[in-house]
Every structure is written in structure tokens, then in C-alpha cells.
Design a protein around this motif. Structure first.
Motif, short mmCIF file in Angstrom:
data_model
loop_
_atom_site.label_atom_id
_atom_site.label_comp_id
_atom_site.label_asym_id
_atom_site.label_seq_id
_atom_site.Cartn_x
_atom_site.Cartn_y
_atom_site.Cartn_z
N THR A 28 -17.00 41.73 33.56
CA THR A 28 -17.20 42.25 32.21
C THR A 28 -18.55 42.95 32.09
OG1 THR A 28 -15.80 40.52 31.24
CG2 THR A 28 -17.38 41.61 29.78
N ARG A 29 -19.58 42.35 32.67
CA ARG A 29 -20.92 42.95 32.63
C ARG A 29 -20.95 44.26 33.41
NH1 ARG A 29 -25.98 42.83 35.41
NH2 ARG A 29 -27.72 42.94 33.94
N SER A 30 -20.29 44.26 34.57
CA SER A 30 -20.24 45.47 35.38
C SER A 30 -19.54 46.60 34.63
CB SER A 30 -19.52 45.18 36.71
OG SER A 30 -19.37 46.34 37.48
N ASP A 31 -18.43 46.27 33.99
CA ASP A 31 -17.69 47.27 33.20
C ASP A 31 -18.56 47.80 32.07
OD1 ASP A 31 -15.50 46.92 34.82
OD2 ASP A 31 -14.43 45.61 33.42
N GLY A 32 -19.33 46.90 31.45
CA GLY A 32 -20.20 47.31 30.35
C GLY A 32 -21.28 48.28 30.78
N LYS A 33 -21.66 48.22 32.04
CA LYS A 33 -22.66 49.15 32.58
C LYS A 33 -22.02 50.45 33.05
CE LYS A 33 -24.26 46.49 35.79
NZ LYS A 33 -25.10 45.98 36.90
N GLY A 34 -20.69 50.52 32.99
CA GLY A 34 -20.01 51.71 33.44
C GLY A 34 -19.84 51.78 34.95
N ILE B 221 -18.71 45.35 41.08
CA ILE B 221 -19.50 44.19 40.64
C ILE B 221 -20.65 44.02 41.60
CG2 ILE B 221 -19.43 41.72 40.14
CD1 ILE B 221 -16.36 42.04 39.86
N ASP B 222 -21.85 43.81 41.07
CA ASP B 222 -23.04 43.64 41.91
C ASP B 222 -23.55 42.22 41.83
OD1 ASP B 222 -24.96 44.37 43.73
OD2 ASP B 222 -25.92 45.88 42.46
N CYS B 223 -24.54 41.93 42.66
CA CYS B 223 -25.08 40.56 42.75
C CYS B 223 -25.69 40.10 41.44
CB CYS B 223 -26.13 40.49 43.86
SG CYS B 223 -25.47 40.78 45.52
N ASP B 224 -26.42 40.99 40.75
CA ASP B 224 -27.02 40.57 39.49
C ASP B 224 -25.97 40.29 38.42
OD1 ASP B 224 -26.59 43.39 39.64
OD2 ASP B 224 -27.74 43.66 37.79
N ASP B 225 -24.82 40.99 38.49
CA ASP B 225 -23.73 40.70 37.56
C ASP B 225 -23.23 39.26 37.75
OD1 ASP B 225 -23.73 43.38 36.61
OD2 ASP B 225 -22.48 43.97 38.31
N LEU B 226 -23.04 38.87 39.01
CA LEU B 226 -22.54 37.52 39.29
C LEU B 226 -23.59 36.47 38.95
CD1 LEU B 226 -20.36 35.65 40.26
CD2 LEU B 226 -21.05 36.11 42.62
N LEU B 227 -24.85 36.78 39.19
CA LEU B 227 -25.93 35.85 38.82
C LEU B 227 -25.88 35.55 37.32
CD1 LEU B 227 -28.66 34.38 39.59
CD2 LEU B 227 -29.78 36.48 38.80
N LEU B 228 -25.75 36.60 36.51
CA LEU B 228 -25.67 36.41 35.06
C LEU B 228 -24.39 35.65 34.70
CD1 LEU B 228 -27.65 37.42 32.80
CD2 LEU B 228 -28.05 38.35 35.07
N GLY B 229 -23.30 35.93 35.41
CA GLY B 229 -22.07 35.20 35.16
C GLY B 229 -22.21 33.72 35.41
#
Length: 258
Positions: free
Chosen positions: A184-190, A194-202
Motif C-alpha cells: 500500500t505504501r509503495s503504491d502510494g509513492k507511485g 515494494i522496497d525495504c523501507d516500505d516493508l520496514l514501515l509495514g
């Protein structure tokens, strides 16, 4: 581990409810407010119980047990068990991940196999994310948290299991939720990866599991760090490199449901 009894749960409701006792010496507490907190606590306990059962159902299916067998174990019909737990889990293949996350996933699977665990928990994910420099470790540093300290703390919590099925490793419900939040975060960034920081936040936003506990103890608060910590990533540019991708390839199929 001793489960909480009713008296302990009632005490927890009292502790959580700011208006449990009325001001000015009135004897009657705010029963409606207490009821609301009790319902919230019950919902959290039920969600945790559901996640526990779902995790073991998934392992039963992975190791060949039929829906009939699972239904008998749960005390319900085959149809009831299948309807409740048969919702397919989304799979995340290598093409959905950045090169950095693919490399982290290689570390994730090695950690589970090395510890003979037949599951990928949030602890494995956080260990893999902090095994080497990537967007997650840079995000942590930007938030004032040492990724090396986080890595050591997670390592201390990885426990040895007895699994012999290294190639049949299921993701836990919390890990799948973290990956869904990362997407969801990755999609929000366009971004289409999916990157490592996206999963960290998840992992932090799931709020449960070993990873969330370690990040909280380390002082990592996602809301405080915000997306300003993406700056180092932008400066560093893409992590894509042929060598990195080739190194990650053997373990790239470790995504949820693999």
C-alpha cells in the motif's frame, strides 16, 4: 505462559479507561465507557486468537492435511473450515520487489532455514532487512535508530526449531499483513516495486509481533520519522545492479505463500 483470568482483564479495562471513575466523588463509574473499552480489548484478544488458529491451519494445509481433517480438529464441518480459512493469500513474486528487497528476502529465508523454523515471522523479516545497507537501514538511521542494534536485538530473539521442511515455509499472518501494508505504501509513492523501507514501515505499523516490539524498544516511531527519511534513498538512486539481482535470485521466491 499463564493466560490472563477475568479479574486481570477487568483490571486492564479499568487501567485503559480514562473515565472509569466519575469525578467529584460520585460512586458510580462510567459503565458505558468501560463497556466500550472492554469491547475493544475483547476484539483485540479475538483477533489475536484468530491469527493463532489461522497460522496453524495454514501449516496443516502446507503439510498435506485435508479440510476434513482440519474440520475434525477444530470441531466443525469440512465446509465450515474451508469457508473460514480458504481465502487465498496474495503472492509477491520477485518482479514485485526492488533489488534491495530481493536481497533482503534472501537473508530472510536463510535465517528461517538456519534456525530450522517452518515459518517466516516478523522477526525473520526484520533480521533480513537489517542484514546489510538498504533503504530500510537508511530509514532507521534518518530516524535516529541504529540498524546494527536492531539487527542484534532481533538475532537474540530468533529461536531454534525442529523443522525439516526447509523448502515449505509459510508466512505468519502478521508477516503477510506487514507485506500488504508495504505494498500500500509503495503504491502510494507511485512505485511498481515494494522496497525495504516500505516493508520496514509495514512491520512497525502491524503493531504486533517480534519486529514491532524490537522497533518500539529501539525508539523507532514511524509517525515521527515520516517520509522525510526517503531523502537518502533519492540521493542514492536505484539500488538495481546486475550482481545484486543475481545474488538474490536463488531465494527470491520466499514471498508470502511461497
Amino acid at each position: 505462559m499463564a493466560l490472563p483470568d477475568l479479574d486481570e482483564l477487568i483490571a486492564e479495562v479499568d487501567r485503559r479507561c480514562d473515565t472509569a471513575h466519575r469525578p467529584d466523588g460520585q460512586e458510580q463509574p462510567d459503565w458505558l465507557a468501560l463497556l466500550g473499552v472492554a469491547a475493544q480489548l475483547a476484539g483485540q484478544l479475538q483477533s489475536l486468537a484468530d491469527d493463532l488458529v489461522e497460522d496453524y491451519v495454514e501449516h496443516c494445509r502446507m503439510h498435506g492435511n485435508s479440510w476434513t481433517d482440519i474440520g475434525v480438529s477444530l470441531g466443525v464441518t469440512r465446509q465450515a473450515a474451508q469457508q473460514r480459512f480458504h481465502a487465498p493469500h496474495k503472492r509477491y513474486g520477485p518482479e514485485t520487489m526492488s533489488d534491495g528487497l530481493r536481497q533482503a528476502m534472501a537473508h530472510v529465508k536463510r535465517a528461517a532455514v538456519h534456525h530450522r523454523n517452518n515459518y517466516i515471522g516478523t522477526e525473520h523479516l526484520l533480521w533480513g532487512l537489517t542484514a546489510e545497507d538498504n533503504s530500510a537501514t537508511r530509514f532507521l538511521r534518518a530516524a535516529g535508530v541504529s540498524p546494527e542494534a536492531v539487527h542484534r536485538s532481533v538475532a537474540d530473539r530468533l529461536s531454534m526449531g525442529a523443522s525439516q521442511a526447509a523448502e515449505r515455509i509459510a508466512w505468519t499472518p502478521y508477516s503477510r499483513k506487514a507485506m500488504a501494508l508495504a505494498e500500500t505504501r509503495s503504491d502510494g509513492k507511485g512505485s511498481d516495486r515494494i522496497d525495504c523501507d516500505d516493508l520496514l514501515l509495514g512491520l512497525a505499523q502491524v503493531g504486533r509481533g517480534v519486529a514491532a516490539a524490537v522497533l518500539t524498544e529501539a525508539g523507532f516511531v514511524p509517525g515521527d520519522s515520516g517520509d522525510a527519511a526517503e531523502g537518502p534513498d533519492a540521493a542514492a538512486g536505484s539500488e538495481a545492479a546486475a550482481g545484486s539481482e543475481a545474488a538474490a535470485a536463488p531465494d527470491a521466491a520466499v514471498g508470502p505463500g511461497a
